[in-house]
Design a protein around this motif. Structure first.
Motif, PDB file in Angstrom:
ATOM      1  N   GLY A  56       0.818  -1.219   0.000  1.00  0.00           N
ATOM      2  CA  GLY A  56       0.000   0.000   0.000  1.00  0.00           C
ATOM      3  C   GLY A  56       0.845   1.259   0.000  1.00  0.00           C
ATOM      4  N   SER A  57       2.167   1.092   0.069  1.00  0.00           N
ATOM      5  CA  SER A  57       3.070   2.253   0.000  1.00  0.00           C
ATOM      6  C   SER A  57       3.778   2.257  -1.346  1.00  0.00           C
ATOM      7  N   LEU A  58       3.735   3.411  -2.001  1.00  0.00           N
ATOM      8  CA  LEU A  58       4.427   3.553  -3.288  1.00  0.00           C
ATOM      9  C   LEU A  58       5.843   4.088  -3.084  1.00  0.00           C
ATOM     10  N   ARG A  59       6.220   4.331  -1.850  1.00  0.00           N
ATOM     11  CA  ARG A  59       7.490   4.999  -1.531  1.00  0.00           C
ATOM     12  C   ARG A  59       8.698   4.122  -1.882  1.00  0.00           C
ATOM     13  N   GLN A  60       9.681   4.750  -2.519  1.00  0.00           N
ATOM     14  CA  GLN A  60      10.966   4.081  -2.758  1.00  0.00           C
ATOM     15  C   GLN A  60      11.555   3.749  -1.387  1.00  0.00           C
ATOM     16  N   SER A 100      10.272   1.602   0.741  1.00  0.00           N
ATOM     17  CA  SER A 100       9.153   1.334   1.653  1.00  0.00           C
ATOM     18  C   SER A 100       9.405   0.120   2.552  1.00  0.00           C
ATOM     19  N   SER A 101       9.070   0.271   3.845  1.00  0.00           N
ATOM     20  CA  SER A 101       9.187  -0.869   4.756  1.00  0.00           C
ATOM     21  C   SER A 101       8.162  -1.942   4.404  1.00  0.00           C
ATOM     22  N   ASN A 102       6.994  -1.529   3.933  1.00  0.00           N
ATOM     23  CA  ASN A 102       5.991  -2.522   3.558  1.00  0.00           C
ATOM     24  C   ASN A 102       6.453  -3.363   2.373  1.00  0.00           C
ATOM     25  N   THR A 138       0.497  -2.914   4.146  1.00  0.00           N
ATOM     26  CA  THR A 138       0.263  -1.471   3.954  1.00  0.00           C
ATOM     27  C   THR A 138       0.526  -0.620   5.197  1.00  0.00           C
ATOM     28  N   PRO A 139       0.929   0.604   4.993  1.00  0.00           N
ATOM     29  CA  PRO A 139       0.972   1.546   6.117  1.00  0.00           C
ATOM     30  C   PRO A 139      -0.410   2.185   6.303  1.00  0.00           C
ATOM     31  N   GLU A 140      -0.488   3.034   7.309  1.00  0.00           N
ATOM     32  CA  GLU A 140      -1.679   3.871   7.531  1.00  0.00           C
ATOM     33  C   GLU A 140      -1.277   5.302   7.197  1.00  0.00           C
ATOM     34  N   TYR A 141      -2.164   6.022   6.544  1.00  0.00           N
ATOM     35  CA  TYR A 141      -1.951   7.450   6.309  1.00  0.00           C
ATOM     36  C   TYR A 141      -3.124   8.221   6.915  1.00  0.00           C
ATOM     37  N   ALA A 142      -2.820   9.248   7.686  1.00  0.00           N
ATOM     38  CA  ALA A 142      -3.863  10.125   8.246  1.00  0.00           C
ATOM     39  C   ALA A 142      -5.010   9.319   8.858  1.00  0.00           C
ATOM     40  N   PHE A 143      -4.627   8.331   9.669  1.00  0.00           N
ATOM     41  CA  PHE A 143      -5.598   7.478  10.382  1.00  0.00           C
ATOM     42  C   PHE A 143      -6.490   6.678   9.440  1.00  0.00           C
ATOM     43  N   GLY A 144      -6.031   6.435   8.248  1.00  0.00           N
ATOM     44  CA  GLY A 144      -6.867   5.676   7.306  1.00  0.00           C
ATOM     45  C   GLY A 144      -6.035   4.813   6.376  1.00  0.00           C
ATOM     46  N   THR A 204      -0.609  -4.884   8.310  1.00  0.00           N
ATOM     47  CA  THR A 204      -0.525  -3.424   8.373  1.00  0.00           C
ATOM     48  C   THR A 204       0.739  -3.099   9.146  1.00  0.00           C
ATOM     49  N   ALA A 205       1.675  -2.444   8.478  1.00  0.00           N
ATOM     50  CA  ALA A 205       2.963  -2.118   9.096  1.00  0.00           C
ATOM     51  C   ALA A 205       3.126  -0.613   9.049  1.00  0.00           C
ATOM     52  N   SER A 206       3.060   0.012  10.213  1.00  0.00           N
ATOM     53  CA  SER A 206       2.962   1.467  10.246  1.00  0.00           C
ATOM     54  C   SER A 206       3.506   1.967  11.581  1.00  0.00           C
ATOM     55  N   LEU A 207       3.386   3.254  11.784  1.00  0.00           N
ATOM     56  CA  LEU A 207       3.748   3.806  13.091  1.00  0.00           C
ATOM     57  C   LEU A 207       2.746   3.285  14.136  1.00  0.00           C
ATOM     58  N   GLY A 208       1.479   3.507  13.869  1.00  0.00           N
ATOM     59  CA  GLY A 208       0.402   2.967  14.709  1.00  0.00           C
ATOM     60  C   GLY A 208      -0.355   1.911  13.905  1.00  0.00           C
ATOM     61  N   GLY A 209      -1.184   2.388  12.990  1.00  0.00           N
ATOM     62  CA  GLY A 209      -1.774   1.494  11.990  1.00  0.00           C
ATOM     63  C   GLY A 209      -3.100   0.847  12.351  1.00  0.00           C
ATOM     64  N   GLU A 210      -3.544   1.017  13.604  1.00  0.00           N
ATOM     65  CA  GLU A 210      -4.737   0.266  13.998  1.00  0.00           C
ATOM     66  C   GLU A 210      -5.998   0.698  13.245  1.00  0.00           C
ATOM     67  N   PHE A 224       5.222   0.725  15.047  1.00  0.00           N
ATOM     68  CA  PHE A 224       6.588   1.291  15.091  1.00  0.00           C
ATOM     69  C   PHE A 224       7.486   0.600  14.063  1.00  0.00           C
ATOM     70  N   ILE A 225       6.952   0.472  12.861  1.00  0.00           N
ATOM     71  CA  ILE A 225       7.600  -0.374  11.853  1.00  0.00           C
ATOM     72  C   ILE A 225       9.039   0.050  11.537  1.00  0.00           C
ATOM     73  N   ARG A 226       9.290   1.363  11.480  1.00  0.00           N
ATOM     74  CA  ARG A 226      10.639   1.794  11.069  1.00  0.00           C
ATOM     75  C   ARG A 226      11.694   1.300  12.057  1.00  0.00           C
ATOM     76  N   ALA A 227      11.296   1.195  13.346  1.00  0.00           N
ATOM     77  CA  ALA A 227      12.244   0.771  14.381  1.00  0.00           C
ATOM     78  C   ALA A 227      12.557  -0.726  14.293  1.00  0.00           C
TER      79      ALA A 227
HETATM   80  C1  FMN Z   1       1.333  11.670   4.940  1.00  0.00           C
HETATM   81  C2  FMN Z   1       1.627  10.643   5.986  1.00  0.00           C
HETATM   82  C3  FMN Z   1       0.677  10.371   6.942  1.00  0.00           C
HETATM   83  C4  FMN Z   1       0.908   9.396   7.902  1.00  0.00           C
HETATM   84  N1  FMN Z   1      -0.062   9.106   8.800  1.00  0.00           N
HETATM   85  C5  FMN Z   1       0.098   8.042   9.618  1.00  0.00           C
HETATM   86  C6  FMN Z   1      -0.973   7.623  10.460  1.00  0.00           C
HETATM   87  O1  FMN Z   1      -2.046   8.189  10.503  1.00  0.00           O
HETATM   88  N2  FMN Z   1      -0.769   6.529  11.209  1.00  0.00           N
HETATM   89  C7  FMN Z   1       0.409   5.822  11.190  1.00  0.00           C
HETATM   90  O2  FMN Z   1       0.511   4.791  11.847  1.00  0.00           O
HETATM   91  N3  FMN Z   1       1.452   6.231  10.439  1.00  0.00           N
HETATM   92  C8  FMN Z   1       1.329   7.317   9.649  1.00  0.00           C
HETATM   93  N4  FMN Z   1       2.359   7.719   8.854  1.00  0.00           N
HETATM   94  C9  FMN Z   1       3.679   7.115   9.013  1.00  0.00           C
HETATM   95  C10 FMN Z   1       3.830   5.834   8.229  1.00  0.00           C
HETATM   96  O3  FMN Z   1       3.316   4.796   9.011  1.00  0.00           O
HETATM   97  C11 FMN Z   1       5.309   5.551   7.996  1.00  0.00           C
HETATM   98  O4  FMN Z   1       5.832   6.567   7.188  1.00  0.00           O
HETATM   99  C12 FMN Z   1       5.528   4.182   7.331  1.00  0.00           C
HETATM  100  O5  FMN Z   1       6.863   3.855   7.407  1.00  0.00           O
HETATM  101  C13 FMN Z   1       5.102   4.222   5.892  1.00  0.00           C
HETATM  102  O6  FMN Z   1       5.261   2.941   5.316  1.00  0.00           O
HETATM  103  P1  FMN Z   1       6.403   2.650   4.243  1.00  0.00           P
HETATM  104  O7  FMN Z   1       7.716   2.630   4.997  1.00  0.00           O
HETATM  105  O8  FMN Z   1       6.070   1.293   3.703  1.00  0.00           O
HETATM  106  O9  FMN Z   1       6.374   3.725   3.206  1.00  0.00           O
HETATM  107  C14 FMN Z   1       2.147   8.694   7.910  1.00  0.00           C
HETATM  108  C15 FMN Z   1       3.106   9.001   6.937  1.00  0.00           C
HETATM  109  C16 FMN Z   1       2.854   9.943   5.985  1.00  0.00           C
HETATM  110  C17 FMN Z   1       3.877  10.202   4.914  1.00  0.00           C
END
Ligand code: FMN
Length: 173
Positions: free
Chosen positions: A9-13, A15-17, A76-82, A109-115, A142-145
């Protein structure tokens, strides 16, 4: 020969996902064909008016690949709680075609929070009547860690959990 389609779900170069999906790929037996779906960027914004038996080409290709696959892994990560918009958009194109009905799906779902994204995706996959495999869902916070400086997952518990997800998923397909 089983076929699995994997999507990040992440298009980022970098990406942890994407790295998680690479790790899963390295753990597979030889008789599994594992394909990354890289077409997310090509899927147009969902338009119910174009959602016919002859949809936009990128959507037709996606549906054909998924129909042929034995299973689908979303990471996938979570963006803006979604759910990332591009991923949700892609799933919206799969509703009317019933592409995911009864299809075994693993959800990571691998993200900072992600729930929030995790819960939301489970609802959406339920709406699509996908067969989400209970023991093949995982929320990694806390995926990056969890990664070392070499870009590989270093956290032992995460590695073990991912292997558990894969093993359950392979049994289900
Ligand atoms: C625009 C933006 C919004 C984000 N919002 C959230 C969020 O709501 N919840 C969360 O857990 N992480 C959020 N993050 C952090 C991502 O979880 C984190 O960048 C993650 O490593 C992205 O996955 P990737 O490494 O596969 O790209 C956000 C990141 C970006 C760039």
């Amino acid at each position: 020969m089983k076929t699995i389609i994997a999507i990040s779900g992440s298009l980022r170069q970098g990406s942890s996902n994407h790295a998680i999906l690479e790790f899963l790929s390295s753990q597979l037996p030889a008789d599994v064909n594992y394909t990354f779906y890289n077409g997310l960027i090509d899927i147009p914004a969902f338009d119910p008016g174009l959602d016919t038996d002859t949809p936009p080409a990128a959507v037709a290709l996606l549906r054909q690949s998924l129909i042929k696959a034995d299973g689908f892994i979303i990471c996938t990560p979570e963006y803006a709680f979604g759910v990332p918009g591009s991923l949700k958009n892609m799933l919206d194109w799969l509703v009317s075609s019933s592409t995911l009905v009864d299809k075994p799906v693993a959800l990571i779902t691998a993200s900072l929070g992600g729930e929030h994204a995790h819960a939301s995706l489970l609802l959406t996959l339920g709406a699509l009547s996908a067969n989400v495999i209970d023991d093949a869902t995982l929320l990694i916070q806390f995926i990056r860690a969890k990664f070392g400086p070499d870009g590989h997952i270093k956290d032992e518990e995460t590695l073990k959990n991912l292997q558990g997800v894969l093993s359950c998923f392979l049994k289900a397909i």
